[in-house]
Motif scaffolding. Structure first.
Motif, PDB file in Angstrom:
ATOM      1  N   VAL A 303       0.856  -1.180   0.000  1.00 20.46           N
ATOM      2  CA  VAL A 303       0.000   0.000   0.000  1.00 20.46           C
ATOM      3  C   VAL A 303       0.896   1.235   0.000  1.00 20.46           C
ATOM      4  CG1 VAL A 303      -1.934  -1.138   1.125  1.00 20.46           C
ATOM      5  CG2 VAL A 303      -0.212  -0.009   2.526  1.00 20.46           C
ATOM      6  N   ALA A 304       0.448   2.276  -0.689  1.00 16.58           N
ATOM      7  CA  ALA A 304       1.257   3.490  -0.787  1.00 16.58           C
ATOM      8  C   ALA A 304       0.377   4.725  -0.730  1.00 16.58           C
ATOM      9  CB  ALA A 304       2.068   3.498  -2.089  1.00 16.58           C
ATOM     10  N   ALA A 305       0.956   5.805  -0.259  1.00 17.82           N
ATOM     11  CA  ALA A 305       0.247   7.082  -0.126  1.00 17.82           C
ATOM     12  C   ALA A 305       0.012   7.700  -1.499  1.00 17.82           C
ATOM     13  CB  ALA A 305       1.059   8.026   0.749  1.00 17.82           C
ATOM     14  N   ALA A 306      -1.224   8.180  -1.710  1.00 17.66           N
ATOM     15  CA  ALA A 306      -1.551   8.812  -2.991  1.00 17.66           C
ATOM     16  C   ALA A 306      -0.728  10.071  -3.215  1.00 17.66           C
ATOM     17  CB  ALA A 306      -3.043   9.148  -3.042  1.00 17.66           C
ATOM     18  N   GLY A 307      -0.397  10.782  -2.148  1.00 20.61           N
ATOM     19  CA  GLY A 307       0.409  11.990  -2.282  1.00 20.61           C
ATOM     20  C   GLY A 307      -0.220  13.166  -1.573  1.00 20.61           C
ATOM     21  N   ASN A 308       0.605  14.148  -1.294  1.00 22.65           N
ATOM     22  CA  ASN A 308       0.178  15.347  -0.580  1.00 22.65           C
ATOM     23  C   ASN A 308       0.583  16.598  -1.346  1.00 22.65           C
ATOM     24  OD1 ASN A 308      -0.414  13.546   1.549  1.00 22.65           O
ATOM     25  ND2 ASN A 308       1.608  13.849   2.454  1.00 22.65           N
ATOM     26  N   GLU A 321      -0.325  -1.575 -10.416  1.00 23.61           N
ATOM     27  CA  GLU A 321      -0.209  -2.739  -9.533  1.00 23.61           C
ATOM     28  C   GLU A 321      -0.356  -2.379  -8.065  1.00 23.61           C
ATOM     29  OE1 GLU A 321       2.570  -3.343 -13.081  1.00 23.61           O
ATOM     30  OE2 GLU A 321       2.117  -1.751 -11.665  1.00 23.61           O
ATOM     31  N   MET A 322      -0.124  -1.109  -7.733  1.00 26.25           N
ATOM     32  CA  MET A 322      -0.115  -0.693  -6.332  1.00 26.25           C
ATOM     33  C   MET A 322      -1.518  -0.442  -5.811  1.00 26.25           C
ATOM     34  SD  MET A 322       2.801  -0.633  -4.816  1.00 26.25           S
ATOM     35  CE  MET A 322       2.215   0.287  -3.408  1.00 26.25           C
ATOM     36  N   ILE A 323      -1.654  -0.447  -4.497  1.00 28.76           N
ATOM     37  CA  ILE A 323      -2.870   0.013  -3.835  1.00 28.76           C
ATOM     38  C   ILE A 323      -2.604   1.435  -3.373  1.00 28.76           C
ATOM     39  CG2 ILE A 323      -4.380  -0.267  -1.841  1.00 28.76           C
ATOM     40  CD1 ILE A 323      -3.920  -3.296  -2.075  1.00 28.76           C
ATOM     41  N   ALA A 324      -3.344   2.390  -3.947  1.00 29.60           N
ATOM     42  CA  ALA A 324      -3.138   3.810  -3.662  1.00 29.60           C
ATOM     43  C   ALA A 324      -4.214   4.292  -2.699  1.00 29.60           C
ATOM     44  CB  ALA A 324      -3.199   4.622  -4.954  1.00 29.60           C
ATOM     45  N   VAL A 325      -3.776   4.946  -1.619  1.00 33.23           N
ATOM     46  CA  VAL A 325      -4.689   5.366  -0.552  1.00 33.23           C
ATOM     47  C   VAL A 325      -4.772   6.890  -0.504  1.00 33.23           C
ATOM     48  CG1 VAL A 325      -5.278   5.123   1.885  1.00 33.23           C
ATOM     49  CG2 VAL A 325      -3.958   3.324   0.737  1.00 33.23           C
TER      50      VAL A 325
END
Length: 939
Positions: A303-308, A321-325
């Protein structure tokens, strides 16, 4: 110093390589490339020999990035010359990578950029050099909600614990981050430091040093606590009984390097991690995606942060492929700083999430606070993934995924999306809804909906094409474009433009970040059938100050405006007396006569035909302040305009123009009859002959490859002074960023002394660096203990036969502020190419248009602005600073600050300023007294 690019630049750098380098291979400052050879290609020894022959040196480190390369898979190596920091600009690094790729027949060659696409929001905006993007727009003001478990309640974690008392026990969660520090919240957390790794300093112990030089010290401690803080502390983690494996892979959340993150993912898989939580992000790389795909094949959940603070989803979250939160708040609305878009799978709380707070070595070890950022949404999700695996049993989860022919990653994503809580009015761009741990655990494995197979995630662009659509509008993916070669650079440019405020519609279409495309990308983009690529790459790099609109519109801010406007409304009261005006008196002075007085500067501009501002609209705003005072409900645009009016009063920016003297000579001059000069008018009438005799002529526009970078001024025979951060745009310090031995020109740099800044007859080549402040400035917030100064050697006579202008006398009297506080600034302001944002982070195209009407500046030409000294800054080692209030914008970096008295000496070097705030300058008398290298050069 000849300008170099590509492999010649790297060979030149290698001349400075040390015999050995004791730093970790993944030290964040090292010059480093990831080299990917085809499957079955050269081994390490053969690749080393080819590199040594190509570069003429064997002083470099080279090792496989992954511990155990998989059969029939390209092999990636990490390559880093000894003793060299990453100091070249991004386009030069990509140019080197392109030539290495071609010469060595590589699948991919990606430089580590130290990308700044991902930031953690801060409660206060730091001062910044012109061109630095402010990140406080992401910070939501307020206090963290109670109880301290509110984020767990919103995600139904507490209810999930009741269903699964194991609370993640036996599940291993790896966390690539800044490491962890000793904290009370970890008193009953299960760590496995035997599986940990420290890629920054080397070794196994992942201790966060909590160094002041880090932009987010303690970040890994905070995210780790949200994930796995035990149940005996003041707060609780989502999976309090899971095993946490910290990996110190980054030294700074704001500076992202793909190779160490890829290495951390590979290490996590090799030590048996079941979940990998990545509260970080930047640009893509072949090796990073390779590591992710390897982990997915090993049944790991990532899981990875979508961004700020950037809007676009960053990498690795942007990989399909990633899970974006994404991030939400307690009201199930989007946290204002969260990236959003189709790549986001679902969301979790990201605003005022309680977390362990320890940011300094001497800070208390039991502090907690409300954090903001998708980092915390990601940590919550990783904890919930551990609960899910522990509840069903990982063996059963893997069996279910295998039976369906999908990965555990795909199964978990589908299950979360199927059970997510989607309240009424849930914002778009945040995926399926808010993760719901209770419903997730209640969903039997066979009842999970059909999950997409891994083939559904094939995307040759690696998530870049959707970002192009978001930034430039619809297009068509070019199947012939080489994404492996150019994708990382395209992503870097897209993210930089996104942070500057680019959008496919309105004023945002014209926004460009302070970036230049490499020659290779420019050529490839020009040949592409996707016009968005050409639009991205075929452009210059104008300086772009980011405008942060002060916020919110509250009583304190209105009180300050009333003080200033009250002073402006009263004839005979100087702007400096505004601080002594009571806000109620200021309110009373904004009657009809007072409002006419305030609007005089704009009235004069209208009479001169300089702009078409709506005076009636501004008068209505002033009338509202008069009637309602600090309780007035003004919209932000009107208030910004009134604040701009305050800064405009007696602080005009006068264009420097040519004037013919009585003797028939052409001299550079200013209009001393300008009605906006106010208290400076008489002084400038007296000073004009002396200004025309030299000081106005001695200031020039500095360009790199023909593009405006800043300002400089003559300080001695063949010598020009500017800022080090301007120098860093056209030259690289070698071999290290701090205390370099030499500087290498990477762009053709010139200085033009004409008023237009664009006259070949007055253009001089910059030849070499005579002096530069010892510490790196580039991409960092202002630090007043750094000397942001450079002195350049310039050709004394240019190609047109013109001699370098007469130099300023550089002040040596430290008592100058006590005798005369009047000053002037001469420089070349650049257009505000970044679209301003309000306190919620929303783009405000309307404000930039209104400010253009108010100021009416014709940018990139020479301007003169009078002002006053404000305050002296603390005199710390290496940098002596004072503030001034003369009008400046981006591009004024390196402007002279002259004393408006005596023989008009240069008393300061302007190096930074904040919109509608103070401007900052080095006190040259103090600098030359404290800095031998400066004193030796100045007459």
């Amino acid at each position: 110093m000849p300008q170099l690019d590509g492999l010649p630049a790297l060979r030149s750098l290698m001349q400075d390589a040390a015999q050995e380098d004791t730093r970790s291979l993944y030290d964040p400052d090292r010059l480093r490339f990831a080299l990917t050879v085809p499957a079955g290609g050269a081994d390490a020894a053969a690749l080393r020999a080819r590199l040594a022959a190509l570069l003429g040196s064997d002083r470099f480190a080279l090792e496989p990035l992954f511990d155990a390369p998989e059969p029939d898979e390209p092999v990636t190596f990490t390559f880093a010359p000894f003793g060299l920091d990453r100091t070249l600009p991004e386009d030069a690094l990509f140019g080197i990578a392109a030539e290495l790729r071609g010469e060595l027949g590589l699948v991919a060659c990606d430089p580590d950029l130290g990308a700044t696409a991902y930031v953690e929001p801060v409660p206060e905006t730091p001062a910044g050099t012109e061109g630095v993007v402010m990140d406080a727009i992401c910070w939501e003001k307020g206090t963290p909600p109670e109880p301290k478990t509110w984020a767990l309640e919103k995600t139904r974690v507490i209810q999930a614990w009741a269903m699964s008392p194991g609370k993640g026990k036996g599940i291993i969660v790896a966390q690539p981050d800044t490491g962890v520090a000793d904290h009370a919240e970890f008193a009953d957390t299960t760590f496995d430091f035997g599986k940990s790794l420290n890629l920054i300093e080397g070794g196994r112990q992942p201790t966060d040093p909590l160094a002041a030089s880090m932009s987010n010290p303690g970040h890994g401690t905070g995210t780790g606590s949200v994930l796995a803080s035990g149940e005996g502390g003041r707060m609780k983690g989502a999976a309090p009984k899971a095993t946490l494996v910290p990996i110190r892979a980054i030294n700074d959340v704001k500076i992202f390097n793909a190779a160490p993150v890829a290495k951390a993912i590979d290490h996590a898989v090799s030590v048996g991690a079941h979940v990998i939580s990545m509260s970080l992000g930047g640009i893509p790389s072949f090796a990073l995606r390779q590591a992710i795909r390897r982990a997915v094949r090993q049944n790991v959940i990532l899981v990875a942060a979508a961004g700020n603070c950037v809007g676009l989803v960053v990498w690795p979250a942007a990989y399909p492929e990633m899970i974006a939160v994404g991030g939400t708040n307690i009201r199930d609305k989007r946290w204002k700083g969260s990236s959003h878009g189709p790549a986001v799978d679902f969301a979790a709380p990201a605003e005022f999430v309680w977390r362990a707070d320890r940011q300094k070595p001497d800070a208390p070890k039991d502090g907690i606070a409300g954090g903001q950022g998708t980092s915390f949404a990601t940590a919550l999700t990783a904890g919930i993934a551990a609960l899910w695996l522990g509840h069903h049993g990982r063996t059963k989860v893997i069996a279910e995924a295998n039976a369906r022919g999908v990965s555990v990653q795909a199964l978990f994503r589908t299950a979360v999306q199927q059970t997510a809580r989607r309240p009424a009015g849930f914002p778009s761009g945040l995926g399926a809804g808010v993760i719901n741990a209770e419903a997730l655990l209640s969903l039997a494995l066979p009842s999970i909906a059909a999950a997409a197979p891994e083939s559904a995630f094939e995307d040759p662009s690696g998530g870049i094409e959707p970002a192009l659509t978001r930034m430039f509008g619809p297009g068509r993916l070019d199947p012939d474009f080489d994404w492996d070669a150019h994708g990382p650079e395209v992503a870097a440019l897209v993210l930089a433009d996104a942070r500057a405020g680019r959008s496919p519609r309105g004023a945002g279409r014209e926004v460009r970040a302070f970036r230049q495309a490499s020659a290779g990308l420019t050529e490839a983009a020009a040949a592409s059938r996707d016009p968005r690529l050409a639009q991205l790459a075929l452009r210059g790099r104008p300086p772009a100050p980011s405008i942060l609109i002060p916020a919110p519109v509250d009583a304190d801010r209105l009180a300050g405006v009333l003080r200033s406007l009250g002073a402006a409304a009263t004839p005979g009261i100087t702007p400096e007396a505004a601080a002594s005006v009571d806000p109620k008196d200021g309110q009373a002075r904004l009657d009809a006569p007072g409002r006419r007085e305030v609007l005089k500067p704009l009235t004069r501009r209208l009479e001169k035909g300089r702009q078409t501002v709506d005076l009636d609209r501004l008068d209505a705003g002033l009338a509202r302040l008069h009637a309602e005072g600090t309780s007035a409900r003004l919209d932000e645009t009107t208030l910004i305009e009134l604040e701009a009016l305050v800064s405009l009063t007696d602080r005009p920016a006068l264009p420097v123009t040519w004037r013919t003297t009585l003797e028939g000579r052409q001299v550079q001059s200013i209009d001393t009859d300008d009605p906006e000069l106010g208290q400076f008018a008489a002084l400038l009438v007296l000073a004009r002959p002396d200004l025309e005799a030299g000081p106005l002529q001695a200031v020039g526009r500095i360009d790199g490859d023909g593009i405006h970078l800043g300002t400089g001024f003559v300080v001695g025979p063949g010598l020009v002074m500017t800022n080090r951060h301007v120098l860093e745009e056209f030259a690289a310090p070698l071999p290290r960023a701090d205390n370099p031995r030499r500087w290498q020109m990477v762009r053709a740099a010139t200085i033009d002394f004409s008023p237009s800044g664009n006259d070949p007859a007055q253009r001089f080549a910059i030849e070499e660096v005579a002096f530069a402040g010892p510490r790196q400035i580039h991409r960092l917030p202002i630090s007043f203990d750094k000397l942001d100064m450079a002195i350049l050697r310039v050709q004394p006579v240019n190609a047109a036969g013109m001699a370098l202008p007469k130099p300023f006398r550089v002040n040596a009297d430290p008592a100058w502020r006590g005798t005369d506080a009047n000053l002037f600034v001469v420089g070349f302001p650049a257009p505000p190419a970044s679209v301003p944002r309000d306190e919620r982070g929303a783009l405000r195209h309307d404000v930039i248009e209104r400010l253009r009407e108010l100021y009416g500046l014709n940018y990139r030409r020479k301007y003169f602005s009078p002002g006053l000294v404000q305050a002296a800054r603390a005199q710390t080692a290496g940098a002596m600073v004072f503030d001034h209030d003369a009008t400046t914008l981006g591009g004024n970096s390196g402007s002279v600050v002259g004393q408006l008295g005596g023989d008009l000496p240069a008393v300061g070097l302007h190096f930074a300023g904040d919109w509608l705030r103070a401007n900052h300058a080095h006190d040259l008398a103090l600098v030359r007294a404290a800095t031998a290298g400066v004193a030796a050069l100045l007459p």
